[in-house]
Design an enzyme around this catalytic site. Structure first.
Site, PDB file in Angstrom:
ATOM      1  N   SER A  15     -40.995  15.630  81.411  1.00 36.26           N
ATOM      2  CA  SER A  15     -42.131  16.439  81.851  1.00 36.26           C
ATOM      3  C   SER A  15     -43.108  15.584  82.655  1.00 36.26           C
ATOM      4  CB  SER A  15     -42.864  17.066  80.651  1.00 36.26           C
ATOM      5  OG  SER A  15     -43.396  16.051  79.820  1.00 36.26           O
ATOM      6  N   LEU A  17     -45.368  13.406  85.001  1.00 37.99           N
ATOM      7  CA  LEU A  17     -45.096  12.382  86.002  1.00 37.99           C
ATOM      8  C   LEU A  17     -43.657  11.893  85.908  1.00 37.99           C
ATOM      9  CD1 LEU A  17     -48.354  10.229  85.699  1.00 37.99           C
ATOM     10  CD2 LEU A  17     -47.964  12.335  86.981  1.00 37.99           C
ATOM     11  N   ASP A  36     -36.797  10.693  76.316  1.00 38.74           N
ATOM     12  CA  ASP A  36     -37.923  11.520  75.887  1.00 38.74           C
ATOM     13  C   ASP A  36     -37.652  11.967  74.458  1.00 38.74           C
ATOM     14  OD1 ASP A  36     -40.077  13.638  75.904  1.00 38.74           O
ATOM     15  OD2 ASP A  36     -40.094  13.183  78.039  1.00 38.74           O
ATOM     16  N   VAL A  60     -39.875   5.190  72.183  1.00 38.51           N
ATOM     17  CA  VAL A  60     -39.963   3.919  72.908  1.00 38.51           C
ATOM     18  C   VAL A  60     -40.322   2.747  72.004  1.00 38.51           C
ATOM     19  CG1 VAL A  60     -40.481   4.976  75.141  1.00 38.51           C
ATOM     20  CG2 VAL A  60     -42.370   4.397  73.573  1.00 38.51           C
ATOM     21  N   SER A 151     -53.576   3.529  83.739  1.00 42.43           N
ATOM     22  CA  SER A 151     -54.514   4.617  84.003  1.00 42.43           C
ATOM     23  C   SER A 151     -55.805   3.987  84.512  1.00 42.43           C
ATOM     24  CB  SER A 151     -54.804   5.420  82.726  1.00 42.43           C
ATOM     25  OG  SER A 151     -55.957   6.234  82.873  1.00 42.43           O
ATOM     26  N   TYR A 164     -57.101   4.451  74.039  1.00 41.75           N
ATOM     27  CA  TYR A 164     -56.312   4.696  75.246  1.00 41.75           C
ATOM     28  C   TYR A 164     -56.610   3.641  76.310  1.00 41.75           C
ATOM     29  CZ  TYR A 164     -54.288   7.358  79.137  1.00 41.75           C
ATOM     30  OH  TYR A 164     -53.538   7.771  80.210  1.00 41.75           O
ATOM     31  N   LYS A 168     -54.009   0.888  77.996  1.00 39.18           N
ATOM     32  CA  LYS A 168     -53.735   0.859  79.435  1.00 39.18           C
ATOM     33  C   LYS A 168     -54.232  -0.435  80.077  1.00 39.18           C
ATOM     34  CE  LYS A 168     -51.670   4.824  79.562  1.00 39.18           C
ATOM     35  NZ  LYS A 168     -50.222   4.911  79.844  1.00 39.18           N
ATOM     36  N   THR A 199     -51.248  17.720  85.823  1.00 36.58           N
ATOM     37  CA  THR A 199     -50.171  18.058  84.903  1.00 36.58           C
ATOM     38  C   THR A 199     -50.539  19.349  84.170  1.00 36.58           C
ATOM     39  OG1 THR A 199     -51.187  16.660  83.210  1.00 36.58           O
ATOM     40  CG2 THR A 199     -49.504  15.648  84.618  1.00 36.58           C
TER      41      THR A 199
END
Length: 258
Positions: A15, A17, A36, A60, A151, A164, A168, A199
């Site tokens: 889904s 990007l 995924d 992951v 990001s 977050y 990043k 998105t």
């Protein structure tokens, strides 16, 4: 590196990007392995694309599972040349919330770093190992390309984005180091740094908030398109002199505190 005939592993590829990149690479003649945890979307995408696409369910952060997926991908398609890391999660907690008299939940902070930062590194290091075992595919001795995703929050995170932003920022910080580490085996590493990309998550916002977000972008006054990120991924692969770079793809936006 020429795209046609190469093989790419795309995490978060079912889904957003990741899907946009899977589709763009596939159109350019790339074999794609979609990693995924959304079986419905992953299976449907692989079925739609046909023989040059496979879907793998995997986390992951799971060393053994990622290693299995990379080995299976290499056996199926004859190698691994591109690793695109998009898989990630977010959270919304302040370092200290005065209204609730509560500090940031530590387990949430750890979880975000585990998926976004450690998960990205886990896939990158195992992909590099596979690439090192292959013959070079360019006159410069290049064996592969790793493209991670950060990001703009990694530079100027907003209130409530501490976990977050930390994750990043970590991806941004390790980019040049990974590139230096892997130069000896002919593998490049770069990081895409997206801004506000349209998105499906944004479709749930009220119109006035959506318009305000669009107007916050310097130029053009709109959200980015997933395929514009995918296009940058393609350009990074094709341009052999892009290495160790963190490339902002954000329309010139600079995030405000809120």
């Amino acid at each position: 590196m020429e795209l046609k005939g190469k093989t790419a592993l795309v995490t978060g590829g079912a889904s957003g990007l990741g899907e946009a990149t899977v589709r763009r690479f596939h159109r350019q003649g790339v074999n794609v392995a979609i990693l995924d945890m959304n079986d419905k979307r992953g299976d449907a995408l692989a079925k739609e694309l046909g023989d040059r696409a496979r879907y793998f369910n995997g986390n992951v952060t799971n060393e053994e599972r990622v290693a299995e997926i990379i080995e299976d991908t290499a056996k199926t398609f004859g190698g691994l040349h591109i690793c695109n890391n998009y898989a990630g999660i977010g959270s919304a907690h302040k370092t200290y919330d005065k209204k609730r008299d509560a500090p940031h939940p530590l387990d949430t902070f750890k979880r975000v770093l585990d998926v976004n930062l450690i998960g990205t590194f886990n896939v990158a290091r195992l992909a590099a190992q596979q690439m090192s075992r292959q013959e070079p595919v360019t006159d410069d001795g290049q064996r592969g390309v790793i493209i991670n995703t950060a990001s703009v929050a990694g530079y100027e995170g907003q209130i409530g984005q501490v976990a977050y932003s930390a994750s990043k920022g970590g991806i941004i910080g390790m980019t040049i180091v990974i590139a230096r580490d892997l130069a000896q085996i002919g593998v490049r590493c770069n990081t895409i740094v997206p801004g506000l990309i349209h998105t499906p998550l944004f479709d749930t916002l009220p119109d006035h908030i959506f318009e305000a977000l669009e107007n916050s972008v310097l130029y053009p006054n709109r959200l980015g398109k997933p395929d514009e990120i995918a296009m940058l991924a393609q350009q990074i692969v094709e341009n052999d002199y892009i290495n160790g770079e963190c490339i902002r793809m954000d329309g010139g936006i600079r995030m405000t505190p809120r």
